[in-house]
Design an enzyme around this catalytic site. Sequence first.
Site, mmCIF file in Angstrom:
data_model
loop_
_atom_site.group_PDB
_atom_site.id
_atom_site.type_symbol
_atom_site.label_atom_id
_atom_site.label_comp_id
_atom_site.label_asym_id
_atom_site.label_seq_id
_atom_site.Cartn_x
_atom_site.Cartn_y
_atom_site.Cartn_z
ATOM 1 N N LYS A 98 0.881 -1.172 0.000
ATOM 2 C CA LYS A 98 0.000 0.000 0.000
ATOM 3 C C LYS A 98 0.919 1.221 0.000
ATOM 4 C CE LYS A 98 -3.091 2.824 2.542
ATOM 5 N NZ LYS A 98 -3.488 3.237 3.886
ATOM 6 N N GLY A 159 -7.604 9.710 9.314
ATOM 7 C CA GLY A 159 -7.931 9.840 10.726
ATOM 8 C C GLY A 159 -8.925 10.932 11.055
ATOM 9 N N ALA A 185 -9.158 6.077 3.915
ATOM 10 C CA ALA A 185 -9.041 7.283 4.735
ATOM 11 C C ALA A 185 -10.343 8.075 4.802
ATOM 12 C CB ALA A 185 -7.933 8.198 4.256
ATOM 13 N N GLY A 186 -10.655 8.502 5.994
ATOM 14 C CA GLY A 186 -11.782 9.395 6.212
ATOM 15 C C GLY A 186 -13.017 8.731 6.786
ATOM 16 N N ALA A 207 -9.146 2.126 9.434
ATOM 17 C CA ALA A 207 -8.185 1.963 10.528
ATOM 18 C C ALA A 207 -8.740 2.683 11.757
ATOM 19 C CB ALA A 207 -6.818 2.488 10.127
#
Lengths: 259, 67
Positions: A98, A159, A185-186, A207
Amino acid sequence: MSTAPLRIAGRTFTSRLLLGTGGFTRMESLGDAIDASRTELVTVAMRRIDASAPGSLLDVIRDRGADVLPNTAGCFTARDAVLTAQLAREALGTDWVKLEVIGDERTLLPDATELLVAAEQLVDDGFVVLPYTSDDPVLARRLEDVGCAAVMPLGSPIGSGQGIANPANLTLIVEAAGVPVILDAGVGTASDAALAMELGCDAVLCASAISRATDPVAMSHALRHAVLAGVLARDAGRIPRRTHARASSPLAGMPEFAE
Amino acid sequence: MIYVNGEPVQTPGRPTIRDVLVERGIDPETAGIAVAVDAEVARRGVWPTRTLDDGARVEIVRAVQGG
């Protein structure tokens, strides 16, 4: 009810949820979140070894039946990202990466030019490259053109939990892509992941949404079901949006009541 | 003097990569670690024989939580 499997670079995945391991405060919680998510691909970062730190991360991931996907998080140049990917390949025995090349410390947004340079070099070096990219449809196309196996546009900054800031751009990326599109992300909560799938994404990576939730394992369950719900809803074909109401009960046959 | 993960380390003669790992208490057989010397990957197979010049910059990495 099942959905079609996800295919990336010739590999088939039953799960359309990828899990990032950053932010979990307990290894046991990470393991349980992997189980609850049913994920098959779990990201890790590469950092200097600390002989005093416990070395069970890879065991936890592999014991739960998932594969490791190393990232190049923290790299700000193509050179550093390429070297980090090569170290990950040596350490972990995988040529999947990644790819992250960050351009700005405050927003953690990708550096488009460095990203493209790194992607091309890693593809030439035999890597299966999954680049973390902005929500720019042109950059996504360029990454596909140099041979990336998927594109991973952000919904909003890493994040931030702001969800999908630009659904129109994400739709343009999905429409044009010949490789899987993985929202990265987000994501803040289940509805963000469901929306990504409804917009046509092939998978979602989470995550912080899971690891920093009050109950990470419960949120992992929620995200798993959200991804599934989103893809089922997309395949089912949603109704068009209308400006005005459209009665769902018949208009004919209404009784007429006495005054 | 060489540098291992950013720290200066005094070394007698020209140690191998394996020597450096052992000196730091890292079992060279440990799975999941990788080494770069002067910004190039040093494959596991060369660790016992590859010697380090004065000023060499060695990075020893492994997987941690992230992403």
